[in-house]
Design a protein around this motif. Structure first.
Motif, PDB file in Angstrom:
ATOM      1  N   ALA A 327      49.580  21.998 -71.044  1.00 47.20           N
ATOM      2  CA  ALA A 327      51.058  22.377 -70.816  1.00 47.20           C
ATOM      3  C   ALA A 327      51.146  22.219 -69.115  1.00 47.20           C
ATOM      4  O   ALA A 327      52.533  22.088 -68.887  1.00 47.20           O
ATOM      5  CB  ALA A 327      51.081  23.836 -71.076  1.00 47.20           C
ATOM      6  N   ASP A 328      50.089  22.641 -68.358  1.00 44.38           N
ATOM      7  CA  ASP A 328      50.599  22.653 -66.846  1.00 44.38           C
ATOM      8  C   ASP A 328      50.861  20.959 -66.319  1.00 44.38           C
ATOM      9  O   ASP A 328      51.798  20.942 -65.566  1.00 44.38           O
ATOM     10  CB  ASP A 328      49.224  23.117 -66.103  1.00 44.38           C
ATOM     11  CG  ASP A 328      48.930  24.496 -66.306  1.00 44.38           C
ATOM     12  OD1 ASP A 328      50.122  25.265 -66.825  1.00 44.38           O
ATOM     13  OD2 ASP A 328      47.915  25.168 -65.967  1.00 44.38           O
ATOM     14  N   ALA A 329      50.104  20.232 -66.968  1.00 39.90           N
ATOM     15  CA  ALA A 329      50.296  18.828 -66.805  1.00 39.90           C
ATOM     16  C   ALA A 329      51.721  18.499 -67.154  1.00 39.90           C
ATOM     17  O   ALA A 329      52.429  17.709 -66.475  1.00 39.90           O
ATOM     18  CB  ALA A 329      49.257  17.923 -67.218  1.00 39.90           C
ATOM     19  N   VAL A 330      52.374  18.679 -68.407  1.00 47.34           N
ATOM     20  CA  VAL A 330      53.474  18.407 -68.753  1.00 47.34           C
ATOM     21  C   VAL A 330      54.615  19.024 -67.840  1.00 47.34           C
ATOM     22  O   VAL A 330      55.436  18.283 -67.419  1.00 47.34           O
ATOM     23  CB  VAL A 330      53.599  18.858 -70.104  1.00 47.34           C
ATOM     24  CG1 VAL A 330      55.288  18.813 -70.633  1.00 47.34           C
ATOM     25  CG2 VAL A 330      52.867  18.308 -71.236  1.00 47.34           C
ATOM     26  N   MET A 331      54.471  20.224 -67.316  1.00 47.24           N
ATOM     27  CA  MET A 331      55.162  20.960 -66.303  1.00 47.24           C
ATOM     28  C   MET A 331      55.187  20.146 -65.136  1.00 47.24           C
ATOM     29  O   MET A 331      56.193  19.780 -64.400  1.00 47.24           O
ATOM     30  CB  MET A 331      54.801  22.407 -66.175  1.00 47.24           C
ATOM     31  CG  MET A 331      55.013  23.209 -67.369  1.00 47.24           C
ATOM     32  SD  MET A 331      56.706  23.141 -68.025  1.00 47.24           S
ATOM     33  CE  MET A 331      57.699  23.867 -66.682  1.00 47.24           C
ATOM     34  N   SER A 332      54.015  19.596 -64.698  1.00 49.87           N
ATOM     35  CA  SER A 332      53.944  18.977 -63.332  1.00 49.87           C
ATOM     36  C   SER A 332      54.823  17.521 -63.800  1.00 49.87           C
ATOM     37  O   SER A 332      55.514  17.076 -62.686  1.00 49.87           O
ATOM     38  CB  SER A 332      52.650  18.687 -62.994  1.00 49.87           C
ATOM     39  OG  SER A 332      52.012  19.842 -62.367  1.00 49.87           O
ATOM     40  N   VAL A 333      54.648  16.861 -64.577  1.00 49.43           N
ATOM     41  CA  VAL A 333      55.256  15.607 -64.827  1.00 49.43           C
ATOM     42  C   VAL A 333      56.906  15.889 -64.972  1.00 49.43           C
ATOM     43  O   VAL A 333      57.686  14.994 -64.326  1.00 49.43           O
ATOM     44  CB  VAL A 333      54.917  14.928 -66.142  1.00 49.43           C
ATOM     45  CG1 VAL A 333      55.828  13.723 -66.392  1.00 49.43           C
ATOM     46  CG2 VAL A 333      53.281  14.364 -65.896  1.00 49.43           C
ATOM     47  N   LEU A 334      57.315  17.116 -65.542  1.00 50.93           N
ATOM     48  CA  LEU A 334      58.761  17.493 -65.529  1.00 50.93           C
ATOM     49  C   LEU A 334      59.408  17.588 -64.366  1.00 50.93           C
ATOM     50  O   LEU A 334      60.292  17.192 -63.972  1.00 50.93           O
ATOM     51  CB  LEU A 334      58.981  18.684 -66.578  1.00 50.93           C
ATOM     52  CG  LEU A 334      59.104  18.256 -68.140  1.00 50.93           C
ATOM     53  CD1 LEU A 334      58.930  19.806 -68.686  1.00 50.93           C
ATOM     54  CD2 LEU A 334      60.234  17.383 -68.333  1.00 50.93           C
ATOM     55  N   ASP A 335      58.226  18.184 -63.327  1.00 51.65           N
ATOM     56  CA  ASP A 335      58.891  18.424 -62.142  1.00 51.65           C
ATOM     57  C   ASP A 335      58.988  17.223 -61.098  1.00 51.65           C
ATOM     58  O   ASP A 335      59.929  17.069 -60.373  1.00 51.65           O
ATOM     59  CB  ASP A 335      57.785  19.315 -61.184  1.00 51.65           C
ATOM     60  CG  ASP A 335      57.900  20.706 -61.726  1.00 51.65           C
ATOM     61  OD1 ASP A 335      58.936  21.353 -62.450  1.00 51.65           O
ATOM     62  OD2 ASP A 335      56.977  21.488 -61.470  1.00 51.65           O
TER      63      ASP A 335
END
Length: 372
Positions: A327-335
């Motif tokens: 989940a943290d990685a998905v959020m980083s990619v969205l950022d």
């Protein structure tokens, strides 16, 4: 010109159909014999038996059909030797196809071509040397594979990956699917993958939804896992849209998605073809995890990372396949989604986008090696 061709899986049927179309363009006198599915039959093959007989995977599925498969191997080898084609082309399905080629080579000098190189660059490097005993020529999907095949003593041509010829939705089609943040969720195309990953993906999705209130989660499926995906996602705390295998909107959602959470596999190339940034996650049984970790020869299993020679696609494999990390990685990619853009573009270029269609390149490579 006589070509004997064997495919055992739908993916092989697609490769075979495109290659056969290429051969017909370059050699209008060509005739085909062998085994294939609907796409190969559309190009003129009269399949000697239904390809579905060969489309089995896993020990539990193969054991009940072992005697029948062994008989089919002998039947195919005898037919090839009897008809004396100019070339035998086997497509993927190595457990069946390479056994046929072995029997053919033991009793003839018929030229043998195998379409799709084994992943010796990732694990079990010895497979190339064993394959070279009865395969003359390999058609490779990835540009870094020929050197491995040639080192083992086989001719090898990189012919491009079929993903570069797949149709992509227009931006207008994608935009018509609506506004908001779209997360594509791809827990695998096999039941075992879905069974292992669905719960963890569901927890990750819940955590993402907590941080992105407008997020919409879309799950494209294949025919073999549609019912299982519906079952496994029914108790997720976040609403999801599960697309049936024949959904006309699938291509649009691949183009529309802002990010994808996907199981490891060729789907990463499909995402790259659409310019969709991604996070890759995968796990296997504990025994497979131990065995493969000891045999693995590469530091990443994500094809985009390998082809682009970068490591910009985050991946969470084995013991690292943890929902919070994902989940943290998905959020980083969205950022910062643009960080993956260059790697995806390079991947598509290196796989043949913008050049001759892979099927025609494969046909040309076969003819180059057998015509005087």
């Amino acid at each position: 010109m006589k070509v004997f061709v064997i495919a055992g899986e739908p993916s092989g049927d697609k490769l075979g159909g495109a290659m056969m179309a290429g051969l017909k363009t370059l050699r209008p006198d060509v005739t085909f014999d062998g085994v294939g599915g609907a796409l190969m039959q559309a190009e003129g093959l009269v399949s000697r038996f239904p390809m579905d007989e060969l489309s089995v995977m896993g020990l539990a599925e193969i054991l009940p059909k072992y005697r029948a498969l062994k008989a089919r191997i002998r039947e195919m080898a005898d037919a090839i030797i009897a008809t004396q084609p100019d070339v035998l082309i086997t497509i993927d399905s190595p457990d069946f196809c390479l056994r046929v080629a072995k029997l053919v080579k033991a009793k003839s000098d018929i030229r043998t071509v195998h379409y799709v190189a084994p992943t010796v660059w990732a694990w079990r490097a010895g497979r190339a040397a064993k394959m070279a005993r009865h395969i003359d020529h390999v058609l490779a999907l990835f540009p870094f594979e020929p050197k491995y095949m040639q080192a083992a003593g086989m001719d090898c041509d990189f012919v491009g990956h079929p993903v570069v010829a797949e149709p992509i939705a227009t931006q207008a089609v994608a935009d018509a699917l609506g506004q908001g943040t779209v997360v594509l969720v791809l827990p695998g195309s096999r039941k075992g993958e879905v069974g292992r990953l669905a719960e963890r993906f569901g927890i990750a999705v819940q955590q993402i939804a907590g941080q992105v209130p407008d997020a919409m989660f879309v799950i494209p499926t294949t025919s073999g896992v549609y019912d299982l995906v519906q079952e496994k996602t029914a108790d997720w705390e976040v609403p999801v849209t599960v697309l049936p295998p024949d959904s006309p909107d699938k291509a649009g959602w691949f183009k529309r998605a802002d990010v994808a959470l996907a199981a490891s596999g060729t789907v990463s190339l499909e995402l790259a073809a659409n310019g969709t940034p991604m996070v890759i996650a995968y796990d296997m049984s504990w025994l497979s995890r131990i065995i493969i970790s000891r045999m693995l020869l590469v530091d990443t299993v994500t094809l985009v990372n390998l082809v682009s020679d970068t490591r910009v696609i985050p991946e969470f494999i084995g013991k690292n396949c943890v929902p919070s990390k994902i989940a943290d990685a998905v959020m980083s990619v969205l950022d910062d989604p643009s960080r993956q853009n260059q790697a995806m573009t390079v991947t598509m270029e290196r796989l043949g986008r913008g050049g001759e269609a892979p099927g025609l390149r494969a046909a040309r490579a076969v003819l180059k090696r057998i015509e005087p």
